[in-house]
Design an enzyme around this catalytic site. Structure first.
Site, PDB file in Angstrom:
ATOM      1  N   VAL A  11      49.492  57.914  30.743  1.00 52.75           N
ATOM      2  CA  VAL A  11      49.708  56.542  30.249  1.00 52.75           C
ATOM      3  C   VAL A  11      50.087  55.612  31.406  1.00 52.75           C
ATOM      4  O   VAL A  11      49.531  54.521  31.560  1.00 52.75           O
ATOM      5  CB  VAL A  11      50.827  56.535  29.172  1.00 52.75           C
ATOM      6  CG1 VAL A  11      51.253  55.111  28.842  1.00 52.75           C
ATOM      7  CG2 VAL A  11      50.356  57.251  27.920  1.00 52.75           C
ATOM      8  N   CYS A 275      49.745  63.764  21.663  1.00 56.55           N
ATOM      9  CA  CYS A 275      50.395  62.732  20.845  1.00 56.55           C
ATOM     10  C   CYS A 275      50.585  63.117  19.384  1.00 56.55           C
ATOM     11  O   CYS A 275      51.703  63.224  18.903  1.00 56.55           O
ATOM     12  CB  CYS A 275      49.597  61.438  20.927  1.00 56.55           C
ATOM     13  SG  CYS A 275      49.807  60.624  22.502  1.00 56.55           S
TER      14      CYS A 275
HETATM   15  C1  UDX Z   1      45.901  59.477  19.978  1.00 54.43           C
HETATM   16  C2  UDX Z   1      45.837  58.059  19.366  1.00 54.43           C
HETATM   17  O1  UDX Z   1      44.507  57.782  18.926  1.00 54.43           O
HETATM   18  C3  UDX Z   1      46.307  57.014  20.357  1.00 54.43           C
HETATM   19  O2  UDX Z   1      46.307  55.734  19.741  1.00 54.43           O
HETATM   20  C4  UDX Z   1      47.710  57.389  20.795  1.00 54.43           C
HETATM   21  O3  UDX Z   1      48.248  56.463  21.665  1.00 54.43           O
HETATM   22  C5  UDX Z   1      47.713  58.780  21.412  1.00 54.43           C
HETATM   23  O4  UDX Z   1      47.204  59.715  20.444  1.00 54.43           O
HETATM   24  P1  UDX Z   1      44.422  60.969  21.612  1.00 54.43           P
HETATM   25  O5  UDX Z   1      45.446  62.034  21.391  1.00 54.43           O
HETATM   26  O6  UDX Z   1      43.930  60.704  22.987  1.00 54.43           O
HETATM   27  O7  UDX Z   1      44.967  59.564  21.056  1.00 54.43           O
HETATM   28  O8  UDX Z   1      43.159  61.378  20.738  1.00 54.43           O
HETATM   29  P2  UDX Z   1      42.310  60.838  19.494  1.00 54.43           P
HETATM   30  O9  UDX Z   1      40.977  60.401  19.958  1.00 54.43           O
HETATM   31  O10 UDX Z   1      43.069  59.907  18.653  1.00 54.43           O
HETATM   32  O11 UDX Z   1      42.102  62.235  18.716  1.00 54.43           O
HETATM   33  C6  UDX Z   1      43.224  63.021  18.292  1.00 54.43           C
HETATM   34  C7  UDX Z   1      42.763  64.306  17.664  1.00 54.43           C
HETATM   35  O12 UDX Z   1      42.159  64.081  16.403  1.00 54.43           O
HETATM   36  C8  UDX Z   1      41.725  65.089  18.482  1.00 54.43           C
HETATM   37  O13 UDX Z   1      42.099  66.468  18.479  1.00 54.43           O
HETATM   38  C9  UDX Z   1      40.435  64.892  17.737  1.00 54.43           C
HETATM   39  O14 UDX Z   1      39.567  65.979  17.886  1.00 54.43           O
HETATM   40  C10 UDX Z   1      40.943  64.776  16.300  1.00 54.43           C
HETATM   41  N1  UDX Z   1      40.033  64.010  15.432  1.00 54.43           N
HETATM   42  C11 UDX Z   1      39.832  62.676  15.644  1.00 54.43           C
HETATM   43  C12 UDX Z   1      39.422  64.641  14.354  1.00 54.43           C
HETATM   44  O15 UDX Z   1      39.608  65.841  14.123  1.00 54.43           O
HETATM   45  N2  UDX Z   1      38.605  63.898  13.536  1.00 54.43           N
HETATM   46  C13 UDX Z   1      38.400  62.575  13.717  1.00 54.43           C
HETATM   47  O16 UDX Z   1      37.682  61.962  12.889  1.00 54.43           O
HETATM   48  C14 UDX Z   1      39.016  61.933  14.815  1.00 54.43           C
END
Ligand code: UDX
Length: 450
Positions: A11, A275
């Protein structure tokens, strides 16, 4: 403006680079000298598309510099952003020692009016705690006759949560959907307005100005809500499996409702990363601390963890015992576009399979070095079809294009038994079945009804 960023992890580094690119003069502080040397040599210690190019530019023109000397960063920054880690503690709450230390040190070294901004994800009330720590330190300074006169020193605490996703962090930071900051004084609010003015002008995004606890809560609630959506659609997927329905079309049908929307409705192996798992636990913990039982969040977490079991059960259904079987896990990172393995479902699968006596091979385009560190017993193979060759089954854990784009006939030819558990629903299921694969998706019960 003169800005300082304390903690140049994922970040902090992205924030520092984007602020420098906006025209601010930014100092990045970190006490990890090796990390600073890596950055000064022009290398980024993690995978983040677009960041190396941006860093090169802002370091070369001098708008971003690094230091490991706190007093340099405190002297420099009229606004100081705290981006240090808040790792989870065993009880579910985050470890805030590093945040507290920054507050204390800034109060000790500040020589003028300063705004200290929490960017790390912290529980609501951290702002109150920081203000208290700072007040104590300033009192100590005032009592010390030998100290420089601290009467001009005022440290304003503010909260400015980030919402960046790994893999698209530069874009999310430079072109956010919204900017949120919470302040307790006009001075701090005006400074944050000034920080973000060039971004707002360029992107035209909405700005939500609040008090400090409200800004902290916006971050908690946003992440917990997104995690809830994911667990909701995964629970729906489990019902789809049982009634012969297709969760992909259920999600599509739901998403066309403007009140629901399409984003974050892809069923699968569940969320991972640094996160969501931590933030959901931290929010539940905070609610408990203030006397509210937010049971929904416990359920969200349990459904998420249960998705890994769904995949293991499919393998057991197909293979009976896993002892002595070879399983190829395609994808290791918690999602595509990153080499981050924190809370990656693929690692949990690998650990369970190894514990049951299986041999595990893994493919990932960028995260295999990290796998070697945490699970050295996993065989690492840098080609997805080679990883599948001779295996009794393949599990798709991350929807990298290199994996989603595999030709099902090639996969069938490589595997010993033609079994694929698609934990991200990223293959064309009909094409996979037509190619002769025993295809299992998540919530694709319709495929069993012929
Ligand atoms: C997340 C938040 O989106 C962001 O706003 C915050 O600041 C930090 O946490 P990030 O952890 O980078 O970001 O990943 P993100 O793209 O949000 O995906 C999180 C998880 O959800 C991943 O494991 C992804 O595979 C899963 N996911 C996402 C799903 O299983 N299905 C979806 O439709 C979307």
């Amino acid at each position: 403006m003169d800005l300082s960023i304390v903690g140049v992890g994922h970040v902090g580094l992205v924030t520092a680079a984007v602020f420098a690119d906006l025209g601010h003069r930014v100092v990045g502080l970190d006490d990890d000298r090796d990390k600073l040397d890596t950055l000064l040599a022009g290398d980024v210690p993690f995978h983040e598309p677009g960041l190396p190019e941006l860093l090169e530019r802002v370091v070369a023109d001098g708008s971003l510099t690094f230091t490991d000397d706190l007093s340099v960063a405190v002297d420099h920054g009229e606004v100081i952003f705290v981006c240090v880690g808040t790792p989870p503690l065993p009880g579910g709450g985050p470890d805030l020692r590093f945040v507290e230390r920054v507050g204390r040190e800034v109060a000790r070294h500040a020589t003028r009016e300063t705004v200290l901004v929490e960017k790390s994800t912290v529980p609501a009330n951290t702002g109150v705690r920081l203000t208290q720590v700072i007040a104590h330190e300033l009192e100590v300074r005032r009592a010390d006759a030998t100290a420089a006169d601290p009467d001009d020193v005022h440290v304003h605490v503010a909260s400015n949560p980030e919402f960046l996703r790994e893999g698209v962090a530069v874009k999310d930071t430079a072109e956010p959907d919204r900017i949120v900051y919470g302040t307790a004084s006009d001075y701090a609010r005006d400074k944050l307005r000034e920080v973000y003015a060039p971004m707002v002008e360029r992107v035209g995004c909405p700005v939500v100005e609040t008090d400090v606890p409200t800004a902290e809560l916006i971050k908690h609630a946003s992440n917990a809500f997104l995690a809830t959506r994911l667990s909701f659609i995964n629970a729906v997927a489990n019902v789809c499996d049982r009634v012969g329905a297709d969760v992909e079309l259920v999600a599509k049908g739901m998403g066309h409702d403007a009140r629901i929307g399409h984003a974050f409705l892809n069923a699968g192996l569940g969320y991972g990363g640094s996160c969501f798992p931590k933030d959901v636990d931290a929010f539940a913990h905070l609610a408990r601390q203030v006397g509210y039982d937010f049971g929904l969040l416990e359920e969200v977490r349990d459904i998420n963890v249960g998705q890994r079991q769904v995949v293991l059960d499919r393998l057991r259904d197909e293979l009976w015992h896993l002892q002595g079987k070879t399983i190829a896990i395609l994808g290791a990172a918690f999602k595509p576009g990153t080499d981050d393995l924190r809370e990656a479902p693929a690692l949990y699968l690998a650990e369970s399979l190894l514990a049951e006596g299986a041999t595990v091979r893994m493919y990932d385009p960028v995260a295999l070095d990290g796998v070697a560190e945490v699970l050295p017993e996993v065989e690492r193979i840098d080609d997805p079809l080679e990883a599948a060759r001779g295996a009794h089954a393949a599990v798709i854990a991350t929807e990298w294009p290199q994996i989603a784009g595999l030709d099902p006939s090639d996969l069938k030819a490589a595997l010993d038994y033609p079994i694929v558990v698609d934990g991200r629903n990223c293959l064309d299921a009909r094409a996979a079945i037509d190619a002769g694969l025993h295809y299992h998706g998540i919530g694709r019960g319709h495929l069993r009804v012929r």
